[in-house]
Design an enzyme around this catalytic site. Sequence first.
Site, mmCIF file in Angstrom:
data_model
loop_
_atom_site.group_PDB
_atom_site.id
_atom_site.type_symbol
_atom_site.label_atom_id
_atom_site.label_comp_id
_atom_site.label_asym_id
_atom_site.label_seq_id
_atom_site.Cartn_x
_atom_site.Cartn_y
_atom_site.Cartn_z
ATOM 1 N N ARG A 91 -5.512 9.950 16.539
ATOM 2 C CA ARG A 91 -6.235 10.616 17.384
ATOM 3 C C ARG A 91 -5.768 12.152 16.772
ATOM 4 N NH1 ARG A 91 -2.419 12.061 22.974
ATOM 5 N NH2 ARG A 91 -1.267 12.587 21.130
ATOM 6 N N GLY A 92 -4.012 12.480 16.618
ATOM 7 C CA GLY A 92 -3.780 13.547 15.700
ATOM 8 C C GLY A 92 -2.428 13.791 16.975
ATOM 9 N N ASP A 93 -2.096 14.671 16.108
ATOM 10 C CA ASP A 93 -0.900 15.857 17.366
ATOM 11 C C ASP A 93 -1.735 16.555 18.118
ATOM 12 O OD1 ASP A 93 1.481 14.313 16.989
ATOM 13 O OD2 ASP A 93 1.528 14.944 15.133
ATOM 14 N N GLU A 110 1.750 5.681 0.721
ATOM 15 C CA GLU A 110 0.830 6.674 1.324
ATOM 16 C C GLU A 110 1.337 8.104 0.545
ATOM 17 O OE1 GLU A 110 0.711 7.340 5.568
ATOM 18 O OE2 GLU A 110 1.861 9.336 5.159
ATOM 19 N N HIS A 150 3.678 -0.646 3.743
ATOM 20 C CA HIS A 150 2.934 0.326 3.368
ATOM 21 C C HIS A 150 4.084 1.298 3.305
ATOM 22 C CE1 HIS A 150 -0.176 3.392 3.949
ATOM 23 N NE2 HIS A 150 0.323 3.809 4.085
ATOM 24 N N ASP A 193 1.756 1.564 24.446
ATOM 25 C CA ASP A 193 1.234 1.694 23.561
ATOM 26 C C ASP A 193 0.243 0.289 22.441
ATOM 27 O OD1 ASP A 193 2.431 3.538 21.458
ATOM 28 O OD2 ASP A 193 3.710 3.253 23.400
ATOM 29 N N PHE A 248 11.914 14.844 11.205
ATOM 30 C CA PHE A 248 10.741 14.173 11.875
ATOM 31 C C PHE A 248 10.787 13.038 12.925
ATOM 32 C CE2 PHE A 248 7.382 12.301 9.133
ATOM 33 C CZ PHE A 248 6.128 13.115 10.013
ATOM 34 N N GLN A 270 4.166 3.335 12.618
ATOM 35 C CA GLN A 270 5.382 4.633 12.580
ATOM 36 C C GLN A 270 6.436 4.329 12.002
ATOM 37 O OE1 GLN A 270 5.968 7.565 11.502
ATOM 38 N NE2 GLN A 270 4.665 8.382 13.687
ATOM 39 N N SER A 283 0.923 -1.279 -0.051
ATOM 40 C CA SER A 283 -0.015 0.091 -0.519
ATOM 41 C C SER A 283 0.678 1.327 0.022
ATOM 42 C CB SER A 283 -1.113 0.334 1.216
ATOM 43 O OG SER A 283 -0.309 -0.265 2.189
ATOM 44 N N ALA A 293 -1.676 18.062 9.389
ATOM 45 C CA ALA A 293 -2.540 18.183 11.480
ATOM 46 C C ALA A 293 -3.220 19.472 11.446
ATOM 47 C CB ALA A 293 -1.279 19.232 12.098
ATOM 48 N N LYS A 312 -8.224 -0.398 20.706
ATOM 49 C CA LYS A 312 -8.179 -0.070 18.855
ATOM 50 C C LYS A 312 -9.089 -1.304 18.747
ATOM 51 C CE LYS A 312 -4.494 2.504 18.352
ATOM 52 N NZ LYS A 312 -3.984 3.446 17.384
HETATM 53 P P1 FAD Z 1 -2.454 7.307 19.659
HETATM 54 O O1 FAD Z 1 -3.314 5.269 19.243
HETATM 55 O O2 FAD Z 1 -4.449 8.128 19.523
HETATM 56 O O3 FAD Z 1 -2.189 6.925 20.443
HETATM 57 C C1 FAD Z 1 -0.890 6.170 20.030
HETATM 58 C C2 FAD Z 1 -0.197 6.013 21.735
HETATM 59 O O4 FAD Z 1 0.280 6.992 22.458
HETATM 60 C C3 FAD Z 1 -0.415 4.897 22.157
HETATM 61 O O5 FAD Z 1 0.350 3.857 22.226
HETATM 62 C C4 FAD Z 1 -0.897 5.712 23.310
HETATM 63 O O6 FAD Z 1 -0.997 5.111 24.989
HETATM 64 C C5 FAD Z 1 -0.689 7.116 23.472
HETATM 65 N N1 FAD Z 1 -1.034 8.258 24.604
HETATM 66 C C6 FAD Z 1 -2.465 8.610 23.859
HETATM 67 N N2 FAD Z 1 -2.603 9.442 24.993
HETATM 68 C C7 FAD Z 1 -1.742 9.299 26.032
HETATM 69 C C8 FAD Z 1 -2.441 10.369 26.523
HETATM 70 N N3 FAD Z 1 -3.387 11.152 27.038
HETATM 71 N N4 FAD Z 1 -1.462 9.727 27.887
HETATM 72 C C9 FAD Z 1 -0.641 8.706 27.589
HETATM 73 N N5 FAD Z 1 -0.654 7.853 26.757
HETATM 74 C C10 FAD Z 1 -0.824 8.461 25.904
HETATM 75 N N6 FAD Z 1 -1.488 12.389 11.900
HETATM 76 C C11 FAD Z 1 -2.400 13.573 11.122
HETATM 77 O O7 FAD Z 1 -2.251 14.733 11.761
HETATM 78 N N7 FAD Z 1 -2.389 13.205 9.962
HETATM 79 C C12 FAD Z 1 -2.315 11.933 9.028
HETATM 80 O O8 FAD Z 1 -2.649 11.927 8.285
HETATM 81 C C13 FAD Z 1 -2.005 11.268 10.216
HETATM 82 N N8 FAD Z 1 -1.079 9.910 9.907
HETATM 83 C C14 FAD Z 1 0.004 9.158 10.519
HETATM 84 C C15 FAD Z 1 -0.430 7.491 10.005
HETATM 85 C C16 FAD Z 1 0.409 6.732 10.467
HETATM 86 C C17 FAD Z 1 0.746 5.453 10.433
HETATM 87 C C18 FAD Z 1 1.470 6.967 11.746
HETATM 88 C C19 FAD Z 1 1.632 6.561 12.640
HETATM 89 C C20 FAD Z 1 0.719 8.761 12.462
HETATM 90 C C21 FAD Z 1 0.259 8.895 12.127
HETATM 91 N N9 FAD Z 1 -0.221 10.458 12.396
HETATM 92 C C22 FAD Z 1 -1.118 11.105 11.968
HETATM 93 C C23 FAD Z 1 0.356 11.110 13.869
HETATM 94 C C24 FAD Z 1 -1.089 11.037 14.364
HETATM 95 O O9 FAD Z 1 -2.319 11.506 14.581
HETATM 96 C C25 FAD Z 1 0.376 11.151 15.486
HETATM 97 O O10 FAD Z 1 0.933 10.761 15.879
HETATM 98 C C26 FAD Z 1 -0.608 11.666 16.483
HETATM 99 O O11 FAD Z 1 0.411 11.980 18.371
HETATM 100 C C27 FAD Z 1 -0.986 10.182 17.724
HETATM 101 O O12 FAD Z 1 -2.428 9.698 17.128
HETATM 102 P P2 FAD Z 1 -2.283 7.999 16.966
HETATM 103 O O13 FAD Z 1 -4.018 7.908 16.664
HETATM 104 O O14 FAD Z 1 -1.323 7.978 16.484
HETATM 105 O O15 FAD Z 1 -2.216 7.563 18.390
#
Ligand code: FAD
Length: 299
Positions: A109-111, A19, A271, A163, A221, A181, A17, A53, A170
Amino acid sequence: MFNALHPTASGSRFRISYEFFPPKTPEMETQLWETVKRLEALQPHFVSVTYGAGGSTRERTHHIVARIAGETDMKPAAHLTCVAASRQEIDAIVQDYWDVGVRHIVALRGDPPGGVGTRFMPNPLGYPSSTHLVRGIKSIADFEVSVSAYPEGHPESRSIDQDIDALKAKVDAGATRAITQFFFDNDIYLKFRDRARASGVTIPIVPGIMPIRNFRQVAGFAARAGASVPRWVAERFEGLENDPETHALVAATTVVEQVMGLARAGVEEFHFYTNNRADMVFAICHLLGVRPVREKADA
Ligand code: FAD
């Protein structure tokens, strides 16, 4: 005469796949569609389009995803985050995707809007976490939902166990694939996958592969994303800042070694973070035996 390119990848055991990211300028848009066209011939399992973001590319992401759905034979997956939008707004985006024929979402979730390292404050009317987003998407329609995984730990996470627990949550909410990642040390990925399996995670954990187009940029990055750059990788790129040709050859060698190493370890799904460019990724796929098949034209 063998001259017609048939859009069927040859019988490779690998599932690929790609991206893409939504382009910002007309020139970048042209480049994206050239890349999409070239990679389409390899019949990827799906192609995903990122979401800027803070939801900054909402319309552009939707536009690219809808075009891929409508104008190509590929299955698009739309990235979507919980940031800067109410649940109602996100649900409307999800419904729109379903209505234009999109069946796959990468739910994140997003950053934090303040940037990596600042505290994530959920929108009071929004989805508070990726797990909630996955559940919300599944309640709207029967989408395929992919999620992220962090072999070296997410920057906010206290341990790899945390993690894996987040990944399990999920999966319980309905996710059917994890995309990792990027990483450069294959052992880190393989150990994470084994730990996740031992904890009962059975969905595919697909390695996210990042070709190093610009070492300095990728290293920056990686630092923000909590991905390590091994010393031996950094050394390979030393002194190549002003030598793009050698840089490109070293990058291609490095990514090919990584992918072939994973393939030897039994990995069959990849991917690729393409950066909207086909060249290196097309070459890796060729080496994996993923190729456009030449069809025998009528004699
Ligand atoms: P989540 O599943 O929500 O959490 C990741 C980890 O963070 C978990 O292991 C958990 O232990 C820890 N965590 C989460 N919240 C907390 C908390 N409150 N306290 C302690 N630990 C916590 N970002 C974008 O904006 N747009 C994109 O299109 C995008 N695509 C991505 C694609 C991939 C394959 C990956 C790996 C990342 C991508 N991201 C993207 C980045 C991602 O949004 C960020 O890394 C964000 O900070 C976490 O969201 P998540 O859904 O990846 O993680």
